[in-house]
Scaffold this motif. Structure first.
Motif, PDB file in Angstrom:
ATOM      1  N   MET A   1       0.817  -1.203   0.000  1.00  0.00           N
ATOM      2  CA  MET A   1       0.000   0.000   0.000  1.00  0.00           C
ATOM      3  C   MET A   1       0.853   1.256   0.000  1.00  0.00           C
ATOM      4  SD  MET A   1      -3.102   0.998   2.628  1.00  0.00           S
ATOM      5  CE  MET A   1      -2.028   0.931   4.060  1.00  0.00           C
ATOM      6  N   GLY A   2       2.056   1.157   0.527  1.00  0.00           N
ATOM      7  CA  GLY A   2       2.966   2.292   0.490  1.00  0.00           C
ATOM      8  C   GLY A   2       2.403   3.474   1.252  1.00  0.00           C
ATOM      9  N   ASN A   3       2.462   4.671   0.622  1.00  0.00           N
ATOM     10  CA  ASN A   3       1.964   5.872   1.256  1.00  0.00           C
ATOM     11  C   ASN A   3       0.500   6.142   0.952  1.00  0.00           C
ATOM     12  OD1 ASN A   3       4.453   6.462   2.346  1.00  0.00           O
ATOM     13  ND2 ASN A   3       5.139   7.530   0.516  1.00  0.00           N
ATOM     14  N   GLN A   4      -0.148   5.286   0.185  1.00  0.00           N
ATOM     15  CA  GLN A   4      -1.529   5.520  -0.204  1.00  0.00           C
ATOM     16  C   GLN A   4      -2.471   4.885   0.813  1.00  0.00           C
ATOM     17  OE1 GLN A   4      -1.964   7.545  -2.801  1.00  0.00           O
ATOM     18  NE2 GLN A   4       0.243   7.611  -2.707  1.00  0.00           N
ATOM     19  N   ASN A  41      -4.263  11.322   0.175  1.00  0.00           N
ATOM     20  CA  ASN A  41      -3.884  12.211  -0.921  1.00  0.00           C
ATOM     21  C   ASN A  41      -5.135  12.917  -1.380  1.00  0.00           C
ATOM     22  OD1 ASN A  41      -3.378  13.236  -3.610  1.00  0.00           O
ATOM     23  ND2 ASN A  41      -1.475  12.065  -3.550  1.00  0.00           N
ATOM     24  N   ASP A  44      -5.998  13.156  -5.182  1.00  0.00           N
ATOM     25  CA  ASP A  44      -6.551  11.942  -5.760  1.00  0.00           C
ATOM     26  C   ASP A  44      -8.025  11.802  -5.435  1.00  0.00           C
ATOM     27  OD1 ASP A  44      -4.211  11.267  -6.890  1.00  0.00           O
ATOM     28  OD2 ASP A  44      -3.672   9.705  -5.466  1.00  0.00           O
ATOM     29  N   ARG A 137      -2.688  12.544  -9.074  1.00  0.00           N
ATOM     30  CA  ARG A 137      -3.062  11.140  -9.043  1.00  0.00           C
ATOM     31  C   ARG A 137      -1.882  10.225  -8.759  1.00  0.00           C
ATOM     32  NH1 ARG A 137      -7.828   9.822 -13.422  1.00  0.00           N
ATOM     33  NH2 ARG A 137      -9.337  11.275 -12.569  1.00  0.00           N
ATOM     34  N   ALA A 138      -1.194  10.526  -7.660  1.00  0.00           N
ATOM     35  CA  ALA A 138      -0.095   9.690  -7.181  1.00  0.00           C
ATOM     36  C   ALA A 138       1.033   9.548  -8.191  1.00  0.00           C
ATOM     37  CB  ALA A 138      -0.610   8.309  -6.768  1.00  0.00           C
ATOM     38  N   GLU A 139       1.291  10.597  -8.956  1.00  0.00           N
ATOM     39  CA  GLU A 139       2.426  10.593  -9.892  1.00  0.00           C
ATOM     40  C   GLU A 139       2.910  12.023 -10.101  1.00  0.00           C
ATOM     41  OE1 GLU A 139       3.621   9.310 -14.488  1.00  0.00           O
ATOM     42  OE2 GLU A 139       1.642   8.792 -13.665  1.00  0.00           O
ATOM     43  N   THR A 182       6.070   7.491  -8.655  1.00  0.00           N
ATOM     44  CA  THR A 182       4.698   7.052  -8.376  1.00  0.00           C
ATOM     45  C   THR A 182       4.650   6.262  -7.076  1.00  0.00           C
ATOM     46  OG1 THR A 182       5.004   4.988  -9.618  1.00  0.00           O
ATOM     47  CG2 THR A 182       4.142   6.883 -10.845  1.00  0.00           C
ATOM     48  N   GLU A 183       3.429   6.127  -6.546  1.00  0.00           N
ATOM     49  CA  GLU A 183       3.119   5.250  -5.430  1.00  0.00           C
ATOM     50  C   GLU A 183       4.158   5.303  -4.302  1.00  0.00           C
ATOM     51  OE1 GLU A 183       0.268   3.802  -5.153  1.00  0.00           O
ATOM     52  OE2 GLU A 183      -0.454   4.285  -7.154  1.00  0.00           O
ATOM     53  N   GLN A 184       4.855   4.186  -4.067  1.00  0.00           N
ATOM     54  CA  GLN A 184       5.772   4.113  -2.920  1.00  0.00           C
ATOM     55  C   GLN A 184       6.954   5.063  -3.028  1.00  0.00           C
ATOM     56  OE1 GLN A 184       4.565   1.492  -4.525  1.00  0.00           O
ATOM     57  NE2 GLN A 184       3.751  -0.021  -3.077  1.00  0.00           N
TER      58      GLN A 184
END
Length: 289
Positions: A1-4, A41, A44, A137-139, A182-184
């Motif tokens: 899931m990382g930071n999301q 976020n 997002d 959007r996470a990027e 992105t993501e993590q």
């Protein structure tokens, strides 16, 4: 899931500490509350409500007509303090401009904010050649300024945070170095945190940049009028930014109503008046008898 994390979570007001911050409105006996958020976020969450708002393909330049025109009178004045030092200040009524007008005034390293009623403000770093770098959007993306605005009004917001800015070439390098992340790989909750970090380089804008122990050192002062204000306490700048952006999304009147409901206090809510009708031309006026 990382930071999301799935959703923004507001703690129950009955479960958060109440204290009396020193140095603010000594004649105001309104209760103060502390608010915290789990990782989220907000950009997002906002964009998921309309997946067509941002389409950055080269063959799509249509303006999204679902944006409500930005009304600066609905913008809430606020200040952010770290202990007793003011680190951020915003007064309402700051002028906004079209994307084309912004391009005529932007310099590499400038922070841009795009605003629309009912949505989170979107921040970006201008890097030159009509392009910006921004978190969406996470990027971390690299796009033309006009595409990112999508018809929204914008403004240069270099002076909101009172930190010392890095040299322009360093700001631009900070932004470009993370394009494609992105993501993590992300260290920021939203577009404002990323853009502000690029310009000021302070770890406070990053996720987990501050240890959350001890007394809450940050205060967010919401100004409703010359005599009416409310102070919220936070443990990190991240949390302050999340609350500030949430207030921007729901608007001044909604914030006042929310405080009145939760705290059972007598806040006088003055609705934002509608804009005056456009002046009539001489031709139309001559037809009125």
């Amino acid at each position: 899931m990382g930071n999301q994390v799935e959703k923004l979570t507001h703690l129950n007001y009955a479960e958060v500490p109440t204290s009396d911050p020193n140095g603010f409105d000594p004649n105001d006996d309104t209760p103060r509350i502390g608010v915290s958020y789990i990782f989220s976020n907000d950009d997002d969450d906002d964009d998921e409500r309309d997946e067509n708002i941002y389409n950055y393909s080269s063959d799509s330049h249509n303006v999204n007509h679902e944006h409500k025109p930005f009304d600066p009178r609905d913008e809430l004045e606020c200040e952010v303090f770290y202990r007793e030092e003011c680190v951020y200040e915003r007064s309402n009524g700051a002028a906004t401009h079209s994307a084309e007008s912004l391009l005529n005034n932007c310099r590499p390293g400038d922070l841009l904010e795009f605003v629309s009623t009912g949505q989170y403000p979107h921040w970006a770093v201008y890097v030159g050649d009509f392009q910006v770098v921004h978190l969406h959007r996470a990027e971390i993306k690299y796009n033309f300024l006009t595409d990112v605005s999508q018809g929204r009004q914008g403004r240069i917001v270099n002076g909101l945070y009172r930190y010392r800015a890095l040299p322009p070439e360093v700001i631009v390098r900070n932004a470009r170095d993370y394009v494609g992340s992105t993501e993590q790989e992300l260290y920021w909750r939203n577009s404002e945190c990323f853009a502000a970090w690029c310009r000021f380089g302070k770890r406070e804008f990053k996720i987990g940049g501050e240890i959350r122990i001890g007394k809450q050192p940050y205060k967010l002062k919401l100004r409703f009028s010359e005599k009416q204000s409310h102070v919220l306490e936070f443990q990190s700048l991240e949390d302050v930014i999340m609350e500030k952006r949430r207030n921007d999304q729901i608007g001044r009147d909604a914030v006042m109503q929310e405080l009145a409901n939760h705290l059972n206090i007598g806040i006088i809510i003055t609705p934002v008046p509608p804009p005056p009708p456009p002046p009539q031309s001489n031709d139309s006026a001559s037809n009125i008898h």
